[in-house]
Each structure stands twice: as C-alpha cells, then as structure tokens.
Design an enzyme around this catalytic site. Structure first.
Site, short mmCIF file in Angstrom:
data_model
loop_
_atom_site.label_atom_id
_atom_site.label_comp_id
_atom_site.label_asym_id
_atom_site.label_seq_id
_atom_site.Cartn_x
_atom_site.Cartn_y
_atom_site.Cartn_z
N LYS A 102 1.01 -0.96 -0.18
CA LYS A 102 -0.11 -0.09 0.05
C LYS A 102 1.06 1.12 -0.12
O LYS A 102 2.08 1.26 0.82
CB LYS A 102 -0.92 -0.02 1.37
CG LYS A 102 -1.80 1.17 1.57
CD LYS A 102 -2.73 0.97 2.71
CE LYS A 102 -3.69 2.12 3.13
NZ LYS A 102 -4.44 1.79 4.22
N SER A 177 -9.37 1.69 3.45
CA SER A 177 -8.68 2.46 2.75
C SER A 177 -7.62 1.62 1.90
O SER A 177 -6.97 2.08 0.90
CB SER A 177 -7.76 3.44 3.62
OG SER A 177 -7.12 3.09 4.55
N SER A 201 -9.37 -0.79 7.32
CA SER A 201 -8.80 -0.66 6.50
C SER A 201 -8.30 -1.73 5.95
O SER A 201 -7.90 -1.74 4.57
CB SER A 201 -8.18 0.69 6.34
OG SER A 201 -8.91 1.93 6.54
#
Lengths: 511, 95, 483
Positions: A102, A177, A201
């Site tokens: 990420k 997220s 997330s």
C-alpha cells in the site's frame, strides 16, 4: 440472477495470443503454493514476477490498483532470489514471491505518496521496518498500491489519483482504505500484499474483494515507516488468497522493533506452521449488536451459515453482547481525527512534499501548500480533529472519547472471558457503487461500524470470504480475537476455509 | 450545536489550511452534522472511567545514549522544495 | 505614594549533556555544520517514531533529587502544537499535565542575599532547530541540528523579588546543574536559557499583578538588566494610572529596553494531548534510589563544609565552590598539603586568573589546569617549610605554569632555596652595612625609612633568597646596636 460462476483452475492456462506457450497464472496460485513451487524449482521468481507484471499491465487500465509499478526493481529482486534459490539458500519461504505494498509504506528510492498530492513526488530516504523485514526475507515488490488519501476512507475513492475498481464489478468500490492492495491480490496481480488498518482498512476491502485480510493486535507489527494516520489505532497487516498466506506474511512481519516504542515484545509464534484443519474446542461468541437491522439479508445469512459450519467443526457458539458498540464510530472519529490532525501537521512543504508556488510569506507557504496538497476528506478530518483538541473542547470531545474507548475495551474483555473468538460480518453490505456515498461523509463512516471497535480495543481480527450475494459480490466473515490471539484466529479461519470453497472463488475475467 | 463560519475560520487557522469561502461553508455544515452525531457520547456516564491513551501496555521503552546516526545531508535535503546549500529555505520569518 | 514590590518567576531551559538526542540516535553536540546531526526522525519525515533516551530521563531524576522535588512514578509525554520552521513535526514532544518532577526548591546564599526559591516543576522536552534570518535578504534558512536535543525545563514559583535575586538564583541553579554534570550552563552558547515572568504589586499586597513574559536575555547581565528595566517600566506604568498588559516582551540589549512582540498573529492554542507514540514514563523506586546514591555533594553543602570544616571565610568558600571542577581541584591540592587558607588564596588569585585569561573555563569541566593540584600543594608546602619565601614562590609559580615542572625541581635547578642560615645572613648584612657607613649613620640618626634600603640591599646581596623575617630581625639587631 445466478451467482457468477466460480473458476477453480489448475494453475496454468493457455495464452490466448501465443499459441501453446504455457503461462503462469497467479490467480490460481496461493502464496504458499507458489513458495513451494519456487523451493522445488518448478517455477522461478522471474517467471512469477514476469507473470505479475504482465497481469498488472493487462488489468490496470480497468482496475487502477497501482500508483507506482516498480518493474525494474522487481526484476532485479527476482533475479537475486533465483540465484539464491538455485544455490539452495533461500532467505525464507517468501524469497522470490511477488508482493505489493500500500502506498503508505515508505520504500527507499521508490516514490511513496499516501495517495496524496502533497506527497506526489516524495521519494523516501529509508525503508520502513515492515518493508525492511520482507526485503530481508527476499520478497519481490512489484509496486505501490492505491488507497484512500492518508488512509482516510472506506472506499479508496479519496485517492488523489483516481479510484480503484472492484474486479468483481468494475462499477463498485473495492473498499478502503487499502483498496489497491486487496484488488492486487483478488485480481491475481501479486501473491500477497500489505495494507494498514486503522478502523477496518484491511478487513473491509478484503471482504469486498473476496480475499483474506488480517489486522494484527496493536503493537504486534512495527509502525515505523508507515505514513501515520492515527497512532493509537494504526496497524500493519497482510492480504492473501488464503489464511495460510496471511499467516506466512504475519510471521515475517511480527515482532518487537526498537524503533517503535509502541511495538510489543511478545514472542512471535510460528503462525504458518501451526495451522490445522481441525478446530478443536473453540468457544465462539456472536455479538448481537453486530446483527442489527439495516444489514443486507444475504450478508447475514452467509455469516450465519459460516457460524453453522464452525459449529459443525466442533465449535460451541453463544450469544454475547457488546453494549457500547453503537458508540464506536463516534468514538473512533474523535480519536482518529485528533491524532491525524496532529500527525499531518508536519506536511508543510518545507522539508519535503508539495509547496504552493507564489506564496509570499511563511504563513501562506503553510496554508496554501496544505490547502492545495490535501483532498477534501483529509481536510475534513484535520478540521474535526483540530476542533476536538482545541482549547475548551478537549474534555468534551477527545477526553470523552478516550473514556468511552475504555468502555468499548471492557466490553470485549468481558466477552472474551467466555469466548475464544468472536464472529460477525465484516461489513453490513457487500461492495457499494462508486460515487454512492461520496456526498454523505457520515454514511461513509458508518461502513466501518462492524470493524471499528476492534481498533479501539487494539484486538486482532481476520476477514475471510464466506459467500457471495445475488450480484455475485463477495461477503466477508470477520473473526475477532483476544490480544495476541492471532494463532486462534488463524486456526479458526483455516479450519473454516478448509471446510469450504469460498477462498477458491475468482472474479470473472471481462470478455 | 451550531458551527459558525467564524469558528471554521478559527480552526482552519490553527490547522494552517487556507480554505476557500465555499469550503468554509461546506465544512461548517459537515462539521455540524458530524459533531451532532458524536454528541451521542454524552449519553454515557464516564465518571471515574480512565481514558485509554495507549492501546497496549508496553511498559517504559528506552534507548541507550549512543550516537548511531552519521551525517546524511543529501538524503534529507533531496526532497526539499527549496534549499540553500545545506539549509532548508523558507520565506523570510519576521519576528 | 505607593511603594511597589516586584514579583518574579523564572523559567529555565537547560540543554542536557547527553551524547545523543532525546528521541533519536543523532549526536546532540553543538557546533556541527548545518543539518549534519539530523536523521529522518528528528527531521519529522513521514512514518518516523520517537524512542526515549534513558540518560536524559536519568538526568532529569538527578536534577529533581538535587532540588528536593518529588519524582513522579508515572509521567506523560505530551504533544504541544504550533507551526514554525524550526519545529519539524509542528509539535514539540514535551510534558504537560504529568511532569517528571514536582515541587522542589533552590537555596542560595549569594553576595548577601540568602534565600530559598520554590520550584513548581521540572520536565523534559525536545529543543527546536534554528532559523537563520540574516543570511539571505528574502529568505530564512533552517538548520535542524538542534531539533530534538533534550532540554530540562525548570519552572520556579514567583518567589523572587528583585533582579539581583533573579541573577543569584540563576547562578545557583546553574551551579547545581553543573555539579550534577547534566548541563554545562553556557548562556552565550544557548545551553542555558532563561525567560522571566515579571509583575509588580503594591508592597504588602498578597494578590499577584498582571505579568509580562520577558524573553531574549542571553547573558546573566542581560537577565539582571532586563528584569530591572521591566520592573521600572511596570511601576511607572501603574503609577501613572496605566495597566500592565499580559504579553511577551523581548529584551533588546542594544537599545536597553523590552519591547512587545507584535508578530504573534494567533493566540497560542497548543492543543496538548498525551503523545500516542510514547508509553507513559515509569520511574520506579529502585531507579530513583540508585540515582540518589550517586548524587555528588551539592554546591550549598560543599560551601558550608568549606566554611565550617576548613574554616574558610564565606567569600572564599563561595568562589571555590561556584564550579565543581574548581572545588575538586582545590580539594585535590588540599589532600596533598593541608593549608586551606593559603591554598584558597593561590587558587583564587593565581590559578583562576590564568583560567579566565586563557578561557579554560568555557566548557563544563576544565581538563587542563595551569598547574597540577599536587604541584600547587607542593609550592605552598615549600613556603610553609620556609624553604622559599612568598616572593620567590611567585617566581617559581610563573615558571611552573610556563614549563610544567614541579616546584621542588625548579627551586633546586635555579638554586632558589631560601637562605635561613643566620650566619650567612649576618655576613651579608655586615657587608651591606660596611659598604654604606654614611647611610648607617643617617639611619641611626633617625632616618628610619632607610631600613627598606638596607633590606633591599641585603636581598640583592643574597639574590633574593634570604628569609625576609630573619633579615628584618638581624638587621634591626645590627642597626640597633650602637656604632
């Protein structure tokens, strides 16, 4: 509408354009099976990495899961891994395995943006600890994945660089997220990925994308080197096709870090090698507050079916109550935004990041750089957090929220006196449509209602696929464990997985 | 509770955000809605409940007093939007 | 007409003598080229986290124990938010509601002022970097070398009543910190800083007046002058019907006045909250006791001992114990030869003079003394043994400083042993008197001041080595005797 056909493939598929050449299909491999084939030298890291890069090139136009693809670095990492594997000296079971990160994980020499304009050109001078540990074990990094800006969001729509799409339905969000990382695994662009989980997330996108996502106990994995969102809630965790993959990654990541004062000294169990298909005498708790009205009926029925499977495997099930569950979102949004407003104060365009042009004095440098660099959701949370900490309001907001947090923790402590693991859906619905919740921040916040309490209490939790709805969209089962109870979680998840087929499902390829 | 544009401006100044007039207005109503929602916490009696400042009790954590970092000026300055030799450069600060 | 009294509290920031910074492993040393003692942590890059320097905490405990403060079993790091280029995180890690030391006091006795000033608290925090304003016309430059260096903040109660008291308190506090070796107390280099809170009120009143905060005082003299000036300013203001505004004022040493800081556009809302990246700071009994056992004798106690046990006058004791290294030096000399007063004089008049001239006292500890303590002791012993006279001793001292040789060696090499043989002195006297019969006659006739002439001649004849007392005695005898 009939559910989308699930493909269960053998590992190879004919290339449509090049006749008989066999191609590696990452979609049909798991992290563990790939690692095994690497070890047996049936596959090379170069082949796996090339397959990943090709898959990325092929699917990115429609998925947009990546912000940066580091093809050259990946290839040289793969070559080095192959050399080691050829000598019979792999650094670990991850040596040569392509993974994605990420874009909140700082990677030395590779652009790291946190999906924000304010860091659009930022190239970190150091690797964070999680990244360094994987690198030291020989992992190959294919790129940095898209996410909500500064990890603030539940859909990846808050990225400054465009949304990522759900491979199960391109008009739907992948969750957030850590949407990009979930998609990268779901779409076979890599064999595993890292995300961060502050209010759900990792778990939410795992559920929406039909993959496994694990949020470890707070402190289990070092936070050094991830772009901070909310310090007392953030945790690094893995995405994988299956529980074993998540376990292998967790084992590599976990452990004390002298650079992180909040990291735990607890020993790291051999998560990957202690998985058994038997459940043992597991005491499962079902929190009644997590099965409220407003939930999508198929989500509830899939999760209840999953509970029945656990029972059939030997678990005892009882209802428990988490009385303060309905205060969790409010509590979270005061604590997380307060900490975020503080953590994001350093983005001022002075030492790194975007500086507004034409600022004539210092104040303008600050205010305009931040105004231009941050997106709407980030600004909203900074404003809320600043307000919650400001003079006269601290006790009513942040102070109050920290106390309610204690009540939320106590709820879990009490539930865990009688249970080993709690079971619930990961989200009240399956993936929603792009744009559906953008106009209503509060509605967006409520997507996290089932995941958020876990972060407040610092507990570990696992999301794994347990069904699909009428539209063929994946449904996620959430298992919540005691502090440092990852072994029980992974064990329960593994047993469930081995007794079912949901982890073999793949999104249809578009024609 | 009502959030006025004055308050929004004040908070934006504290947070160093140069909001546009439109943003000020939108944020005023958004913050109002969110704060209205979080007001549900007032329903709870938290008298005597200790705050959770840390999710995990690690005990005190220390470092030995050793210098382990050498100079790394280039690495630190290469992302700087404005520099002068080995300094970061900002518009003149007037005392 | 109302008489006013001044009420002053001081806030001191002392830079700690740790090798590394408070929350990262960069060097804390002063004076390095810009941004060379900086890492991603103290430069507040994304993703970094603080880890506490144990030594800094120990120094805080030392200071607290020396001041008789309560050491809090649990204290908390707090974030203090404001935006400024020298503060990279846009917050300072400090302590707010739960400091590490609570209460305490500093006693001092200084030039006639004998007082105890209570402390509110002592806590740890990180220093900011430096902004340089005068290098470029339209820009300021930022050097983060100092960012993250550990500071001890020491807050006093408003117990001080004059600028002189304030300066005396500061000297005493600095001395304590130097004795503890936690801070070198260099105001000019910025390792010891002071802000003052000054207010006035009618004499006898119990309520506090509005206070002004005075900053930018960069030397002890500045502190005294700034406070004096501010007191006068406030009294004049209040006497003429005005009111003191609560504000921050900067001392302007060039113009000799304090002026209001108008540049702060926003009232400071520091938005303090407990730092979630750092666990509570726990200090247990064992640690506190270990630090307590290793505390050195503090300046006040040492000064009292010098007065009582060594019989030194208050002034001497004060000068000799102002710095620990000087006191250690003195006692090292004393251990070799026990003449407290003589050694005190030599140290104060000769040793310290050279130390000041050569600026050997700019660091916390003098490592190269003009003369080794053992050698100084030997010199005094030689005088006490009457091997050399006091006057010769001064010459010997100068050569000791120049060559580093011990006194006995110098005396032997240069044949400076005092002549104490009565016969030899007598013979020299006879020669002198014999060579100056008319002067002898004049002396005997009543010109008494010629005595000095004869003494001088005898000293010349003996190359200065004759024992002066014996010369006097024998000369008196010979001159006294009749023609």
């Amino acid at each position: 509408m009939p559910p989308i056909a699930r493909r269960i493939s053998s590992g190879f598929r004919r290339s449509s354009s090049e006749g008989d050449r066999l191609k590696v299909d990452l979609s049909s491999l798991t992290l563990a099976t790939a690692a095994e084939r690497l070890r047996r030298r049936e596959l090379s890291s170069a082949e796996l990495t090339e397959a990943a890069l090709e898959r990325i090139a092929q699917t990115e136009p429609r998925l947009h899961a990546f912000l940066t693809v580091s093809a050259d670095e990946a290839r040289s990492q793969a070559a080095a891994a192959d050399a080691r594997l050829a000598r019979g000296e792999p650094l670990s079971s991850l040596d040569g395995v392509p993974l994605a990160l990420k874009d909140v994980f700082l990677t030395r020499g590779v652009r790291t943006t946190a999906a924000s304009r304010i860091l659009e050109s930022f190239v970190p001078p150091y690797d964070g600890t999680a990244v360094a540990r994987l690198r030291a074990r020989g992992a190959v990094f294919v790129g940095k994945t898209n996410c909500d800006e500064f990890a603030m969001g539940s859909s990846t729509e808050n990225s400054a660089f465009g949304s990522t799409r759900n491979p199960w339905d391109l008009e739907r969000v992948p969750g957030g997220s850590s949407g990009g990382s979930a998609v990268a695994v779901a779409a076979g662009q890599c064999l595993g990925a890292l995300g961060t989980d502050t209010g759900g997330s990792i778990r939410l996108p795992a559920a929406y994308c039909g993959v496994v996502g694990l949020k470890p106990t707070y402190g289990r994995v070092s936070r050094y080197g991830i772009v901070d969102y909310a310090s007392s809630l953030d945790q690094v965790g893995p995405f994988a096709r299956d529980v074993q993959g998540a376990a292998i990654l967790l084992e590599a990541l976990a452990g004390h870090d002298p650079l992180d004062s909040t990291s735990a000294s607890a020993d790291v169990p051999r998560y990957a090698s202690t998985l058994r298909p038997e459940l043992g005498a597991l005491r499962v708790g079902v929190p009644r507050e997590y099965f409220q009205e407003g939930m999508q009926p198929e989500v509830e029925s899939s999760v209840r079916e999953a509970i029945a499977v656990l029972e059939s495997l030997g678990a005892s099930v009882e209802n428990v109550s988490l009385p303060h569950a309905r205060y969790a979102v409010a509590t979270y949004y005061l604590i997380a935004t307060a900490e975020a407003s503080s953590n994001l104060a350093r983005y001022d365009g002075i030492r790194y990041g975007r500086r507004a042009s034409g600022a004539s004095n210092l104040l303008e440098t600050y205010s305009r750089s931040r105004e231009e660099g941050f997106g709407a959701e980030v600004k909203r949370r900074i404003m809320l957090g600043t307000y919650a900490l400001s003079a006269g309001y601290y006790d009513a907001y942040y102070g109050k929220a920290q106390k309610v947090r204690t009540l939320v923790r106590r709820d879990f402590e009490q539930a865990f006196e009688r249970c080993d693991v709690l079971v619930a859906p990961t989200a009240p619905t399956t993936a929603f449509a792009l744009g559906e919740k953008l106009d209503d921040p509060l509605a967006m916040y409520l997507s996290d209602v089932l995941t958020i309490s876990v972060n407040l209490a610092g507990l570990p939790a696992l999301s794994l696929p347990c069904g699909v709805d009428g539209e063929g969209l994946p449904i996620g089962l959430q298992l919540i464990g005691k502090p440092f109870g990852e072994q029980a979680l992974l064990g329960a998840g593994y047993a469930y997985e081995q007794a079912t087929d949901w982890h073999r499902q793949r999104p249809e390829e578009p024609s | 509770m009502k959030i006025t544009r004055e308050q929004v401006r004040h908070v934006a100044a504290l947070a160093r955000l140069a909001l546009s007039a439109e943003e000020e207005e939108t944020l005023a109503s958004e913050l109002e809605a969110i704060l209205g929602y979080v007001a549900t916490l007032d329903e709870l009696d938290t008298e005597g409940v200790p705050p959770t400042a840390h999710a995990l009790d690690t005990g005190p954590v220390f470092r030995d007093d050793e210098v382990r970092n050498g100079p790394q000026v280039e690495a630190l300055l290469e992302n700087a939007p404005d520099r002068a030799e080995n300094f970061f450069r900002v518009p003149k600060i007037i005392e | 007409m109302t008489t006013f009294e001044a009420v002053i509290g001081l806030e001191v920031h002392a830079q700690l003598l740790t090798r590394s910074k408070l929350f990262c492993a960069c060097s804390a040393e002063f004076g390095a080229p810009p941004n060379t003692h900086v890492c991603p942590v103290c430069a507040a890059f994304p993703g970094v986290l603080p880890v506490t320097n144990r030594q800094a905490v120990e120094f805080a405990i030392r200071a607290g124990l020396a001041a008789g403060s309560t050491i809090a079993p649990t204290s908390r790091w707090a974030r203090k938010h404001y935006f400024y280029p020298d503060l990279p995180k846009a917050y300072q890690i400090s302590m707010y509601e739960a400091p590490i030391c609570i209460g305490g006091a500093v006693r001092f006795s200084d030039g006639g002022i004998d007082k105890q000033v209570r402390l509110v608290r002592i806590h740890l925090e990180e220093d900011a970097g430096k902004n340089i304003h005068d290098a470029q016309a339209d820009a300021s430059l930022v050097d983060l070398n100092r960012a993250g260096v550990p500071l001890l903040e020491i807050v006093s109660e408003p117990d001080l009543r004059s600028a002189a008291e304030a300066a005396a308190y500061l000297r005493a506090l600095r001395s304590i910190l130097q004795y503890l070796e936690v801070c070198d107390g260099n105001m000019e280099e910025g390792s010891f800083r002071c802000d003052a809170n000054v207010s006035v009120r009618p004499a006898g009143s119990e309520t506090l007046g509005t206070r002004a905060e005075i900053k930018n005082m960069n030397s002890f003299r500045s502190v005294e002058r700034a406070i004096e000036h501010e007191i006068v300013r406030q009294i004049e203001l209040v006497s003429s019907g005005g009111t003191v505004v609560q504000e921050t004022r900067l001392w302007d040493a060039d113009r000799d006045l304090t002026r209001s800081m108008r540049s702060k556009e926003f009232a400071h809302d520091y938005r303090y909250f407990p730092d979630p990246d750092l666990p509570p700071l726990v200090v247990d009994e064992r640690w506190t006791e270990a630090v307590r056992r290793n505390l050195p004798e503090l300046p006040a106690a040492r000064r009292a001992r010098f007065e009582k046990e060594l019989g030194l006058p208050a002034y001497d004791a004060e000068v000799l114990t102002a710095r620990r290294d000087v006191a250690d030096y003195y006692e090292a000399a004393l251990a070799n030869h026990r003449n407290p007063k003589a050694l005190a004089n030599w140290v104060m008049e000769s040793i310290l003079r050279i130390v000041r001239e050569r600026k050997l006292d700019e660091r916390l500890r003098i490592t190269r003394w003009p003369v080794a303590p053992g050698d100084l002791a030997e010199l005094v012993a030689l005088i006490d043994e009457a091997t050399i006279s006091g006057k010769i001793a001064k010459a010997v001292f100068d050569e000791m400083v120049a060559t580093g040789k011990p006194p006995r060696t110098i005396v032997a090499e240069r044949g400076l042993v005092q002549v104490t043989d009565g016969a030899a002195i007598g013979a020299a006297i006879d020669r002198v008197l014999g060579a100056n019969p008319d002067k002898v006659a004049e002396y005997r006739a009543g010109k008494e001041k010629l005595f000095g002439f004869f003494v001088g001649q005898v000293m010349k004849a003996t190359e200065g080595k004759a024992n002066p007392q014996q010369v006097n005695e024998l000369l008196k005898e010979r001159l006294g005797a009749g023609a």
